[in-house]
Motif scaffolding. Structure first.
Motif, PDB file in Angstrom:
ATOM      1  N   TYR A  86      36.104  47.089  52.932  1.00  0.00           N
ATOM      2  CA  TYR A  86      36.897  45.949  51.952  1.00  0.00           C
ATOM      3  C   TYR A  86      37.551  46.611  50.725  1.00  0.00           C
ATOM      4  N   ASP A  87      38.411  46.547  50.580  1.00  0.00           N
ATOM      5  CA  ASP A  87      39.186  47.239  49.490  1.00  0.00           C
ATOM      6  C   ASP A  87      39.900  46.143  48.622  1.00  0.00           C
ATOM      7  N   GLU A  88      39.940  44.796  49.129  1.00  0.00           N
ATOM      8  CA  GLU A  88      40.476  43.700  48.367  1.00  0.00           C
ATOM      9  C   GLU A  88      39.620  42.776  48.223  1.00  0.00           C
ATOM     10  N   LEU A  89      38.736  42.914  47.187  1.00  0.00           N
ATOM     11  CA  LEU A  89      37.602  41.871  47.063  1.00  0.00           C
ATOM     12  C   LEU A  89      38.186  40.824  46.103  1.00  0.00           C
ATOM     13  N   PRO A  90      37.774  39.288  46.539  1.00  0.00           N
ATOM     14  CA  PRO A  90      38.193  38.437  45.605  1.00  0.00           C
ATOM     15  C   PRO A  90      37.513  38.416  44.433  1.00  0.00           C
ATOM     16  N   LYS A  91      38.464  38.028  43.369  1.00  0.00           N
ATOM     17  CA  LYS A  91      37.906  37.735  42.076  1.00  0.00           C
ATOM     18  C   LYS A  91      38.619  36.659  41.450  1.00  0.00           C
ATOM     19  N   GLU A  92      38.148  36.311  40.435  1.00  0.00           N
ATOM     20  CA  GLU A  92      38.972  35.374  39.645  1.00  0.00           C
ATOM     21  C   GLU A  92      39.406  35.762  38.306  1.00  0.00           C
ATOM     22  N   MET A  93      40.646  35.679  38.013  1.00  0.00           N
ATOM     23  CA  MET A  93      41.236  36.237  36.695  1.00  0.00           C
ATOM     24  C   MET A  93      41.162  35.067  35.310  1.00  0.00           C
ATOM     25  N   ILE A  94      40.448  34.951  34.624  1.00  0.00           N
ATOM     26  CA  ILE A  94      40.489  34.044  33.387  1.00  0.00           C
ATOM     27  C   ILE A  94      41.190  34.596  32.346  1.00  0.00           C
ATOM     28  N   MET A  95      42.198  33.658  31.957  1.00  0.00           N
ATOM     29  CA  MET A  95      43.036  34.338  30.701  1.00  0.00           C
ATOM     30  C   MET A  95      42.990  33.225  29.502  1.00  0.00           C
ATOM     31  N   LEU A  96      42.913  33.686  28.329  1.00  0.00           N
ATOM     32  CA  LEU A  96      42.913  32.873  27.258  1.00  0.00           C
ATOM     33  C   LEU A  96      43.534  33.604  26.015  1.00  0.00           C
ATOM     34  N   VAL A  97      43.976  33.013  25.223  1.00  0.00           N
ATOM     35  CA  VAL A  97      44.700  33.668  24.014  1.00  0.00           C
ATOM     36  C   VAL A  97      43.968  32.945  22.676  1.00  0.00           C
ATOM     37  N   VAL A  98      43.447  34.061  21.993  1.00  0.00           N
ATOM     38  CA  VAL A  98      42.553  33.523  20.872  1.00  0.00           C
ATOM     39  C   VAL A  98      43.139  34.495  19.518  1.00  0.00           C
ATOM     40  N   PRO A  99      42.828  33.890  18.386  1.00  0.00           N
ATOM     41  CA  PRO A  99      43.343  34.653  17.225  1.00  0.00           C
ATOM     42  C   PRO A  99      42.634  36.091  17.274  1.00  0.00           C
ATOM     43  N   GLU A 100      43.052  37.053  16.456  1.00  0.00           N
ATOM     44  CA  GLU A 100      42.497  38.489  16.563  1.00  0.00           C
ATOM     45  C   GLU A 100      41.255  38.415  16.008  1.00  0.00           C
ATOM     46  N   ARG A 101      40.915  37.694  14.877  1.00  0.00           N
ATOM     47  CA  ARG A 101      39.504  37.967  14.188  1.00  0.00           C
ATOM     48  C   ARG A 101      38.316  37.175  15.194  1.00  0.00           C
ATOM     49  N   GLU A 102      38.813  36.454  16.105  1.00  0.00           N
ATOM     50  CA  GLU A 102      37.468  35.774  17.084  1.00  0.00           C
ATOM     51  C   GLU A 102      37.482  36.723  18.313  1.00  0.00           C
ATOM     52  N   LYS A 103      38.031  37.937  18.464  1.00  0.00           N
ATOM     53  CA  LYS A 103      38.114  38.813  19.366  1.00  0.00           C
ATOM     54  C   LYS A 103      36.692  38.932  19.916  1.00  0.00           C
ATOM     55  N   GLU A 104      35.628  39.444  19.013  1.00  0.00           N
ATOM     56  CA  GLU A 104      34.578  39.946  19.416  1.00  0.00           C
ATOM     57  C   GLU A 104      33.633  38.815  19.938  1.00  0.00           C
ATOM     58  N   PHE A 105      33.902  37.512  19.213  1.00  0.00           N
ATOM     59  CA  PHE A 105      32.960  36.581  19.763  1.00  0.00           C
ATOM     60  C   PHE A 105      33.404  35.877  21.031  1.00  0.00           C
ATOM     61  N   ALA A 106      34.705  35.895  21.353  1.00  0.00           N
ATOM     62  CA  ALA A 106      35.082  35.524  22.441  1.00  0.00           C
ATOM     63  C   ALA A 106      34.481  36.283  23.634  1.00  0.00           C
ATOM     64  N   LEU A 107      34.819  37.754  23.362  1.00  0.00           N
ATOM     65  CA  LEU A 107      34.391  38.596  24.361  1.00  0.00           C
ATOM     66  C   LEU A 107      32.928  38.651  24.712  1.00  0.00           C
TER      67      LEU A 107
END
Lengths: 106, 131
Positions: A49-70
């Motif tokens: 099985y080389d097409e495994l189902p996944k879900e992509m979550i997209m969000l845009v955040v201010p750069e300074r909150e990167k670590e927190f959101a990650l």
């Protein structure tokens, strides 16, 4: 601003979304995707099985909150035990962002 | 080159496509997606809408309630840098209803573009008139 694109297990999406909500990121978009990782998919017996189902979550955040959101995403998307297939997170720059209803540039 | 990514209402896609073609920017990629916005739950408004059945069909989809997701369309197109403001203005004009839930537009840098058929790269690969 940065865009965070997280490709996670479909069964983990709700958990990730909840943890983002609690972290103060209600706004997000998700879509269903299919993909494989460096393990070249899953081999069950003779079948690959080389097409495994996944879900992509997209969000845009201010750069300074990167670590927190990650951290909010990583901790909720992980199944523990270092399993393969927990997903990937990509971060890319966003230069401008607009809200259509008001026309405001953020 | 810049990538313009717009998350818009699913029912606006046809109008948007038409407007883009009329403006000479026919190429794009679209995706169905689900999303939620910044607005917190407004339960009072929901209750009020239940009693007023006339308008609720129009307004209900625009209320984002916490974890409940709303179907949207994600439209993304790569354009030359000088076209960005025009595309953004156009997308905003077509998709604006003035209520929350109209969507977002993001502009992101793209470093390289290739046209698979002719192996062109750079600006000529996204020039609609050439190729």
């Amino acid at each position: 601003m940065i865009m965070i694109r997280a490709i996670v297990r479909p069964e983990k999406t709700n958990e990730v979304m909840q943890s983002l909500l609690e972290a103060g990121y209600p706004a997000m978009t998700k879509m269903e995707v299919a993909g494989r990782g460096k393990q070249r998919g899953l081999k069950l017996g003779q079948v690959i099985y080389d097409e495994l189902p996944k879900e992509m979550i997209m969000l845009v955040v201010p750069e300074r909150e990167k670590e927190f959101a990650l951290r909010a995403i990583m901790e909720s998307a992980r199944t523990g035990n270092g399993n393969f297939g927990d997903g990937k997170v990509f971060v890319s720059p966003v230069e401008e962002s607009y809200t259509v209803s008001t026309g405001i540039k953020e | 080159m810049k990538e313009v990514m717009a998350i818009i209402r699913a029912n606006k896609i046809n109008q948007t496509k038409k407007a883009l073609v009329d403006a000479g920017l026919p190429s794009f990629t679209a995706n169905r997606c689900m999303g939620r916005g910044n607005r917190p739950v407004d339960f009072e408004m929901l209750e009020a809408l239940k009693n007023e059945t006339e308008d609720s069909a129009d307004v209900l989809p625009s209320l984002s309630q916490g974890a409940r997701l709303i179907p949207k369309r994600l439209l993304s197109m790569v354009v030359p840098p000088e076209q960005v403001s025009r595309v953004v203005q156009l997308l905003m004009e077509v998709n604006r209803t003035g209520t929350q839930g109209d969507g977002k537009i993001f502009v992101m840098p793209v470093t390289e573009v290739y046209r698979v058929r002719t192996r062109e790269e750079g600006l000529s690969a996204i020039d609609e008139m050439a190729g």
